[in-house]
Design a protein around this motif. Structure first.
Motif, PDB file in Angstrom:
ATOM      1  N   SER A 181     -66.911  -2.108  -3.665  1.00 32.73           N
ATOM      2  CA  SER A 181     -66.519  -2.453  -2.301  1.00 32.73           C
ATOM      3  C   SER A 181     -65.127  -1.900  -2.024  1.00 32.73           C
ATOM      4  O   SER A 181     -64.221  -2.052  -2.843  1.00 32.73           O
ATOM      5  CB  SER A 181     -66.516  -3.972  -2.109  1.00 32.73           C
ATOM      6  N   MET A 182     -64.985  -1.265  -0.870  1.00 37.09           N
ATOM      7  CA  MET A 182     -63.680  -0.786  -0.417  1.00 37.09           C
ATOM      8  C   MET A 182     -63.062  -1.763   0.570  1.00 37.09           C
ATOM      9  O   MET A 182     -62.056  -1.456   1.202  1.00 37.09           O
ATOM     10  CB  MET A 182     -63.829   0.589   0.252  1.00 37.09           C
ATOM     11  N   SER A 183     -63.676  -2.939   0.693  1.00 35.14           N
ATOM     12  CA  SER A 183     -63.249  -3.900   1.701  1.00 35.14           C
ATOM     13  C   SER A 183     -63.205  -5.314   1.124  1.00 35.14           C
ATOM     14  O   SER A 183     -63.721  -6.250   1.724  1.00 35.14           O
ATOM     15  CB  SER A 183     -64.212  -3.838   2.894  1.00 35.14           C
ATOM     16  N   GLY A 184     -62.592  -5.450  -0.036  1.00 35.69           N
ATOM     17  CA  GLY A 184     -62.499  -6.760  -0.659  1.00 35.69           C
ATOM     18  C   GLY A 184     -63.808  -7.165  -1.303  1.00 35.69           C
ATOM     19  O   GLY A 184     -64.824  -6.483  -1.207  1.00 35.69           O
ATOM     20  N   GLN A 185     -63.789  -8.295  -1.981  1.00 28.33           N
ATOM     21  CA  GLN A 185     -64.993  -8.776  -2.636  1.00 28.33           C
ATOM     22  C   GLN A 185     -66.053  -9.151  -1.607  1.00 28.33           C
ATOM     23  O   GLN A 185     -65.773  -9.876  -0.661  1.00 28.33           O
ATOM     24  CB  GLN A 185     -64.661  -9.983  -3.520  1.00 28.33           C
TER      25      GLN A 185
END
Length: 444
Positions: A181-185
């Motif tokens: 993920s490039m957007s947090g968990q």
């Protein structure tokens, strides 16, 4: 003692999320590479102004229901597209960057997709005659359910994570993350076996304090750190922590080498989504070194909760989305893996056809984009809805669409292309069995 800082906490969290891979044991070659790249449009994207009907009857119904939000307005143009059966539609001109790819046959649209338990008609919904997803129109609940394909809750795993589980044997012994993920968990890429790693695009994971003068002092520090990390302390928790640190430092070096080395021929936008997709492309570049053959990625773009000032805001978000998707597609072409990478959009729900002032309220079904070298594009898949308020496709009287295509059908089509056998799809998408069409055929 050094003072704990937010930066150090973020660094530790980032490194901990990468604990499952071992670059030192990675295969040197990788063939048959496939990747799924999800771009989640956070806030509930208004699909009504993403794809606009152009046939006379449907466009008149659209204008009558949309009022002041109907396109084209004074600030918008429409980008014409035509499906193979001759039906005319148009895209929001914020999508100008990827508009030509539709005619090239590598961009498809999937109409009126949403979270469903089973096929549901207006009458069944209004009479509560069938089971529907819990807490409809709730951001928090529907974000989770669209990522997990579990209409009654979370279930603890994501549909892409379960998809990665099914194909993980192809990755052999490589311990590089199969899900990132490039957007947090996020639950999206978390499976029963696969655990999703989380990266912060452009974030430096190299140890601090190593770039000192003179060079001999820097080399001595680096050598000392390596001695500490490789020393057998006899304590398993220390050994594991050291192992994680070494892997993170190795990955940091690989990524920093890519970012400072040869750039992609077509630059990525400097926007948040552009940089997320750049990081995805850079990791794909490492596929030979890591030995990965199947990977899933999660990116997100926020701002789609447009209760007011929707016109310009959505156009600007589409412009960011379109530029980022084009840059990734061009990068996959440059790397020779365009046929193996499919990028697609999701959102927790659509929005009402009827406006609320200068914005819209929470809806249900929406239109999604799918782009890639294996996409059978230049077409619209699924059933485009009737746009009459209170009509057969309206869950109420404001144009909150009853989805005609389920998330299960959408995700199963992507998972099938990824390599999942049809017999395994029901375990990944528990409600797929209730839908007669299991493959939407937008992927070759």
């Amino acid at each position: 003692m050094n003072q704990t800082t937010r930066r150090s906490i973020l660094k530790l969290a980032t490194i901990s999320g990468l604990s499952q891979f071992d670059l030192r044991n990675a295969s040197a070659q990788s063939s048959d590479y496939k990747a799924l790249v999800c771009i989640f449009l956070m806030g509930g994207n208004d699909g009504h102004n993403l794809l606009i009907p152009q046939s006379t009857a449907q466009f008149n119904a659209y204008k009558a229901a949309r009022g002041s939000l109907a396109l084209p307005d004074n600030s918008a143009k429409l980008l014409a597209i035509t499906t193979p059966n001759g039906t005319p539609y148009a895209l929001n001109d914020g999508l100008a960057a990827i508009h030509p790819i539709f005619a090239q046959g590598r961009l498809a649209l999937v109409a009126n997709v949403g979270n469903l338990v089973q096929p549901t008609s207006r009458q069944q919904f209004l009479q509560a005659a069938v089971k529907v997803p819990s807490n409809l129109f709730s951001h928090a609940d529907q974000v989770v359910q669209m990522q997990t394909a579990t209409p009654g809750g979370s279930g603890g795993t994501g549909w892409a994570g379960r998809t990665a589980d099914a194909m993980n044997a192809l990755n052999g012994g490589a311990r590089f993350p199969a899900s990132i993920s490039m957007s947090g968990q996020q639950l999206f890429g978390t499976g029963n076996v696969i655990q999703s790693a989380s990266l912060i695009p452009g974030y430096e994971m190299a140890p601090s304090g190593m770039n000192v003068w003179p060079a001999t002092a820097a080399a001595a520090r680096q050598a000392a750190l390596q001695q500490i990390l490789t020393m057998d302390s006899g304590l398993s928790i220390v050994q594991t922590a050291n192992h994680v640190r070494q892997d993170a430092m190795t990955l940091s070096g690989m990524l920093s080498g890519l970012s400072t080395g040869t750039a992609f021929a077509k630059p990525f936008p400097s926007t948040s989504i552009g940089q997320q997709l750049l990081q995805v492309a850079q990791i794909m570049r490492l596929r030979g070194a890591t030995g990965m053959k199947r990977q899933v990625f999660f990116c997100s773009l926020g701002g789609f909760d447009t209760h007011s000032a929707q016109g310009w805001q959505q156009w600007d978000l589409f412009k960011q989305l379109s530029a980022g998707m084009l840059a990734l597609y061009q990068a996959t072409q440059e790397m020779g893996i365009a046929d193996g990478v499919t990028t697609f959009t999701e959102s927790e729900f659509g929005r009402t056809l009827q406006p609320s002032g200068t914005g819209t309220d929470h809806g249900w079904g929406s239109h999604f984009l799918v782009l890639g070298g294996a996409v059978q594009g230049g077409d619209l898949y699924g059933a485009f809805p009737d746009l009459a308020l209170g009509g057969p496709d309206d869950s109420g009287n404001r144009g909150a669409l009853l989805p005609s295509t389920s998330l299960d059908q959408y995700g199963a089509t992507l998972a099938r292309w990824f390599g999942v056998a049809d017999t395994d799809l029901d375990a990944i998408f528990p409600n797929l069995k209730y839908f007669p069409v299991r493959n939407l055929n937008f992927l070759a």
